[in-house]
Scaffold this motif. Structure first.
Motif, PDB file in Angstrom:
ATOM      1  N   CYS A 383      60.993 -33.113  38.791  1.00  0.00           N
ATOM      2  CA  CYS A 383      62.106 -32.540  38.044  1.00  0.00           C
ATOM      3  C   CYS A 383      63.054 -31.841  39.011  1.00  0.00           C
ATOM      4  N   PHE A 384      64.312 -32.275  39.007  1.00  0.00           N
ATOM      5  CA  PHE A 384      65.372 -31.637  39.781  1.00  0.00           C
ATOM      6  C   PHE A 384      66.223 -30.849  38.800  1.00  0.00           C
ATOM      7  N   ALA A 385      66.329 -29.524  39.012  1.00  0.00           N
ATOM      8  CA  ALA A 385      67.063 -28.681  38.059  1.00  0.00           C
ATOM      9  C   ALA A 385      68.001 -27.751  38.816  1.00  0.00           C
ATOM     10  N   ASP A 386      69.075 -27.315  38.130  1.00  0.00           N
ATOM     11  CA  ASP A 386      69.987 -26.296  38.672  1.00  0.00           C
ATOM     12  C   ASP A 386      70.509 -25.466  37.517  1.00  0.00           C
ATOM     13  N   ASP A 387      71.035 -24.302  37.825  1.00  0.00           N
ATOM     14  CA  ASP A 387      71.594 -23.420  36.787  1.00  0.00           C
ATOM     15  C   ASP A 387      73.107 -23.393  36.849  1.00  0.00           C
ATOM     16  N   GLY A 388      73.698 -24.498  37.322  1.00  0.00           N
ATOM     17  CA  GLY A 388      75.147 -24.571  37.452  1.00  0.00           C
ATOM     18  C   GLY A 388      75.822 -25.133  36.215  1.00  0.00           C
ATOM     19  N   ALA A 389      76.872 -25.923  36.454  1.00  0.00           N
ATOM     20  CA  ALA A 389      77.687 -26.441  35.358  1.00  0.00           C
ATOM     21  C   ALA A 389      76.967 -27.533  34.571  1.00  0.00           C
ATOM     22  N   GLY A 390      76.030 -28.214  35.195  1.00  0.00           N
ATOM     23  CA  GLY A 390      75.304 -29.287  34.500  1.00  0.00           C
ATOM     24  C   GLY A 390      76.045 -30.614  34.559  1.00  0.00           C
ATOM     25  N   ILE A 391      75.331 -31.660  34.253  1.00  0.00           N
ATOM     26  CA  ILE A 391      75.893 -33.010  34.290  1.00  0.00           C
ATOM     27  C   ILE A 391      76.632 -33.279  32.980  1.00  0.00           C
ATOM     28  N   PRO A 392      77.840 -33.876  33.023  1.00  0.00           N
ATOM     29  CA  PRO A 392      78.559 -34.196  31.781  1.00  0.00           C
ATOM     30  C   PRO A 392      77.740 -35.098  30.866  1.00  0.00           C
ATOM     31  N   GLY A 393      78.022 -34.995  29.556  1.00  0.00           N
ATOM     32  CA  GLY A 393      77.264 -35.769  28.572  1.00  0.00           C
ATOM     33  C   GLY A 393      77.374 -37.268  28.771  1.00  0.00           C
ATOM     34  N   ALA A 394      78.560 -37.757  29.161  1.00  0.00           N
ATOM     35  CA  ALA A 394      78.722 -39.199  29.365  1.00  0.00           C
ATOM     36  C   ALA A 394      77.847 -39.696  30.508  1.00  0.00           C
ATOM     37  N   VAL A 395      77.713 -38.874  31.567  1.00  0.00           N
ATOM     38  CA  VAL A 395      76.876 -39.257  32.701  1.00  0.00           C
ATOM     39  C   VAL A 395      75.398 -39.198  32.295  1.00  0.00           C
ATOM     40  N   CYS A 396      75.036 -38.188  31.497  1.00  0.00           N
ATOM     41  CA  CYS A 396      73.654 -38.108  30.994  1.00  0.00           C
ATOM     42  C   CYS A 396      73.293 -39.348  30.181  1.00  0.00           C
ATOM     43  N   ARG A 397      74.243 -39.793  29.371  1.00  0.00           N
ATOM     44  CA  ARG A 397      73.988 -40.995  28.575  1.00  0.00           C
ATOM     45  C   ARG A 397      73.803 -42.202  29.478  1.00  0.00           C
ATOM     46  N   TYR A 398      74.560 -42.271  30.560  1.00  0.00           N
ATOM     47  CA  TYR A 398      74.387 -43.386  31.495  1.00  0.00           C
ATOM     48  C   TYR A 398      73.004 -43.337  32.142  1.00  0.00           C
ATOM     49  N   LEU A 399      72.579 -42.140  32.554  1.00  0.00           N
ATOM     50  CA  LEU A 399      71.266 -42.026  33.186  1.00  0.00           C
ATOM     51  C   LEU A 399      70.152 -42.393  32.217  1.00  0.00           C
ATOM     52  N   ASN A 400      70.287 -42.012  30.955  1.00  0.00           N
ATOM     53  CA  ASN A 400      69.218 -42.233  29.973  1.00  0.00           C
ATOM     54  C   ASN A 400      69.222 -43.645  29.394  1.00  0.00           C
ATOM     55  N   GLU A 401      70.418 -44.209  29.152  1.00  0.00           N
ATOM     56  CA  GLU A 401      70.510 -45.477  28.440  1.00  0.00           C
ATOM     57  C   GLU A 401      71.156 -46.589  29.250  1.00  0.00           C
ATOM     58  N   GLY A 402      71.765 -46.249  30.386  1.00  0.00           N
ATOM     59  CA  GLY A 402      72.421 -47.277  31.197  1.00  0.00           C
ATOM     60  C   GLY A 402      73.775 -47.693  30.680  1.00  0.00           C
ATOM     61  N   ILE A 403      74.367 -46.913  29.750  1.00  0.00           N
ATOM     62  CA  ILE A 403      75.677 -47.237  29.181  1.00  0.00           C
ATOM     63  C   ILE A 403      76.746 -46.526  29.993  1.00  0.00           C
ATOM     64  N   SER A 404      77.615 -47.299  30.633  1.00  0.00           N
ATOM     65  CA  SER A 404      78.655 -46.709  31.467  1.00  0.00           C
ATOM     66  C   SER A 404      79.667 -45.975  30.595  1.00  0.00           C
ATOM     67  N   PRO A 405      80.105 -44.794  31.017  1.00  0.00           N
ATOM     68  CA  PRO A 405      81.076 -44.039  30.214  1.00  0.00           C
ATOM     69  C   PRO A 405      82.433 -44.719  30.208  1.00  0.00           C
TER      70      PRO A 405
END
Length: 454
Positions: A383-405
Motif C-alpha cells: 500500500c502506497f499512501a500520502d496525506d496530500g491532494a490525492g489522485i483525481p477520481g477519473a485517474v482512480c477509475r482508470y487504475l481500478n477499471e482501465g477506463i481512460s478519462p
C-alpha cells in the motif's frame, strides 16, 4: 462445437415431437370422423327391426320415411309378395330362395336393400340407387393376418424411415453449421478464415471469407502504423538523450563550481532537476509504447519485493530536493520480507518509483508518504499512501477499471504503473479517495520454500 451439437439434438427432438403430434392429430381427426359416421342413426338392422315390428300397426310408413327408404315389401316363406309400399314396377313379385339369398346380402336390381325376417315373413327395405354402399367383406383369416402384419411392418418402416431422414438431414445441417461455427471462432481468434463457398452455406461462407480478408488487411495496416509509431518514438528518444545528457552534465558542473547557495548554482540545480524529469518522461513514453504494442517482453527473474521497495525509497531520497517536506515511512512485515516472486525488476522498480514520485510531484507544498508491505492471508499486499491532494477520481477509475478519462488528465506515470502491474498478473486499486494505491501480488513463495525446493 458443443453448442452446435446441442442445437442438433434439440432439433431432432423437436422434429420427433412434431411428428408424434401430427400422428396423434390425424388419429384424433380419424376418430372424430368415424364417430360421426358410424355412431349416428343410419339405415341398418336396428331400424329395419323396428319397421318389421311395426308392420300391421300402421306405424311402419312413418318409420320408412324416417329411414329414407325408397320402397318396402314383405315376402312369405315361399318368396311370394304379401305386402308392399312404393314397390318399383320392374321388380318381380315373387322370388326364389337363391334370388333371396343373393339380394339379401347385396343389391336387388341395383337397389341397395336391407332385410329382416321372422314369423311375419321376410321384410325387404330398398334404398335409392347409389345412396348406400352395401357390400359384405369376406376375407381368409390367414390372409387377413398377413395383411395386417404387412401394414404394421410398413407403418413401422415408414416411421423409422422418417426418423432416419430427420437424422440425416439434421446431421447435414449440423455439418454445415459446424463449418460456419469454426469459421466464426477462427475469425474471433484473429486467424485467417477460408471456408468452402459451396452448398447452402455458400453466401454465408463467402461473407465470412470476405470479412476475414478485410480484418487481416486492417490488422496488417495497424501493425505497420504501430511499428512506425514505435520506431518514431524510439528515434526521437534517442535524439533527445544525447543533448539532454550534455545539459545535465554542464548543469551539474556549474552547480559544483558556483555552489548551491549562489543564485547561478540554484538555477543550475533547477536545470539539472528539470532535465532529469524530461529524461524520465522520455523513458516513460518508451515503456508505454512498448507495453501497449506488446514489444516489451517481461524479463522475469526471482526477486524480493521487500528489497526492491527499499531500493526504490533509497533512490527517491537521493533525488528529492526537499527531503523534510516529504517524510517517508516504510513498514515491511517479517512475513512479507521472506516473500520471493517472479518479476521484471526494472519494470517493477519503475512502477513503484512512479507511484511515489507522483505523490511528490502533485503536492508541491509537501506531504507525508507511507509504504506498507504485509501479508493478507496468503497474498502479499503493498500500500502506497500520502496525506496530500490525492489522485483525481477519473485517474482512480482508470487504475481500478482501465477506463481512460475523457477529460484532459495527465496520467502518463500511473498508466505505466497499471500496465506493468497487470502484465505481471497482479491487481491494482486506488482507494481512500485517491490517497492510497493498493497492489496485490500474484503467486509467491517464501524463503523457506525456495530453500527446500529441489
Amino acid at each position: 462445437m458443443k453448442s452446435l451439437m446441442r442445437i442438433y439434438i434439440r432439433s431432432l427432438i423437436t422434429c420427433f415431437l412434431l411428428f408424434a403430434a401430427f400422428i396423434l392429430v390425424q388419429m384424433g381427426i380419424a376418430a372424430v370422423v368415424a364417430g360421426r359416421i358410424y355412431n349416428r342413426e343410419v339405415p341398418g338392422r336396428y331400424f329395419i327391426q323396428n319397421i318389421y315390428e311395426a308392420l300391421g300397426t300402421g306405424g311402419e310408413e312413418a318409420l320408412l320415411d324416417e329411414m329414407g327408404a325408397s320402397f318396402a315389401m314383405l315376402l312369405d316363406d315361399e318368396g311370394n309378395l304379401v305386402w308392399s309400399k312404393d314397390l318399383p314396377g320392374e321388380l318381380a313379385h315373387s322370388y326364389t330362395s337363391s334370388q333371396i339369398a343373393s339380394f339379401s346380402r347385396w343389391y336387388l336390381e341395383d337397389y341397395p336393400v336391407s332385410v329382416w325376417g321372422g314369423e311375419k315373413g321376410l321384410l325387404v327395405v330398398g334404398h335409392p340407387k347409389g345412396s348406400v354402399w352395401n357390400y359384405s367383406i369376406h376375407q381368409n383369416m390367414r390372409e387377413l393376418k398377413g395383411l395386417l402384419t404387412f401394414l404394421c411392418l410398413g407403418a413401422a418402416a415408414t416411421f423409422f424411415g422418417i426418423l432416419l431422414l430427420f437424422f440425416i438431414s439434421g446431421f447435414r445441417y449440423y455439418r454445415r453449421m459446424r463449418i460456419l461455427g469454426e469459421g466464426i471462432e477462427m475469425l474471433a481468434a484473429g486467424e485467417p478464415v477460408s471456408l468452402p463457398e459451396t452448398g447452402q452455406i455458400r453466401e454465408t461462407a463467402k461473407a465470412l471469407n470476405t470479412a476475414s480478408r478485410r480484418l487481416l488487411s486492417q490488422r496488417q495496416a495497424l501493425d505497420k502504423r504501430d511499428e512506425a509509431r514505435t520506431q518514431w518514438i524510439q528515434g526521437v528518444s534517442h535524439d533527445i538523450r544525447t543533448p539532454l545528457s550534455l545539459i545535465m552534465g554542464y548543469a551539474d558542473m556549474l552547480q559544483t563550481q558556483m555552489g548551491k547557495e549562489e543564485p547561478a548554482g540554484r538555477m543550475a540545480a533547477m536545470i539539472r532537476q528539470q532535465s532529469l524529469r524530461i529524461r524520465n518522461l522520455v523513458e516513460d513514453l518508451n515503456i508505454v509504447s512498448r507495453l501497449e504494442y506488446g514489444r516489451q517482453p517481461l524479463r522475469l527473474a526471482e526477486i524480493s519485493p521487500a528489497a526492491l521497495l527499499r531500493q526504490v525509497l533509497a533512490d527517491l531520497l537521493n533525488t528529492v530536493e526537499n527531503e523534510t517536506a516529504y517524510p517517508i515511512a516504510i513498514e515491511i512485515s517479517p512475513a512479507f520480507g521472506r516473500v520471493r516472486t517472479a518479476g521484471d525488476e526494472n519494470l517493477l522498480f519503475r512502477a513503484f518509483y512512479n507511484i511515489l514520485s507522483n505523490s511528490i510531484r502533485h503536492n508541491e507544498e509537501g506531504c507525508r508518504l507511507t509504504v506498507q508491505a504485509y501479508m493478507e492471508g496468503d497474498a502479499p499486499v503493498i500500500c502506497f499512501a500520502d496525506d496530500g491532494a490525492g489522485i483525481p477520481g477519473a485517474v482512480c477509475r482508470y487504475l481500478n477499471e482501465g477506463i481512460s478519462p475523457e477529460e484532459d488528465v495527465h496520467l502518463m506515470g500511473l498508466r505505466i504503473v497499471r500496465q506493468i502491474i497487470i502484465s505481471h498478473g497482479w491487481t491494482i486499486r486506488a482507494e481512500n479517495a485517491g490517497h492510497c494505491i493498493r497492489i496485490r501480488l500474484g503467486s509467491v513463495r517464501t524463503e523457506q520454500s525456495f530453500e527446500n525446493a529441489p
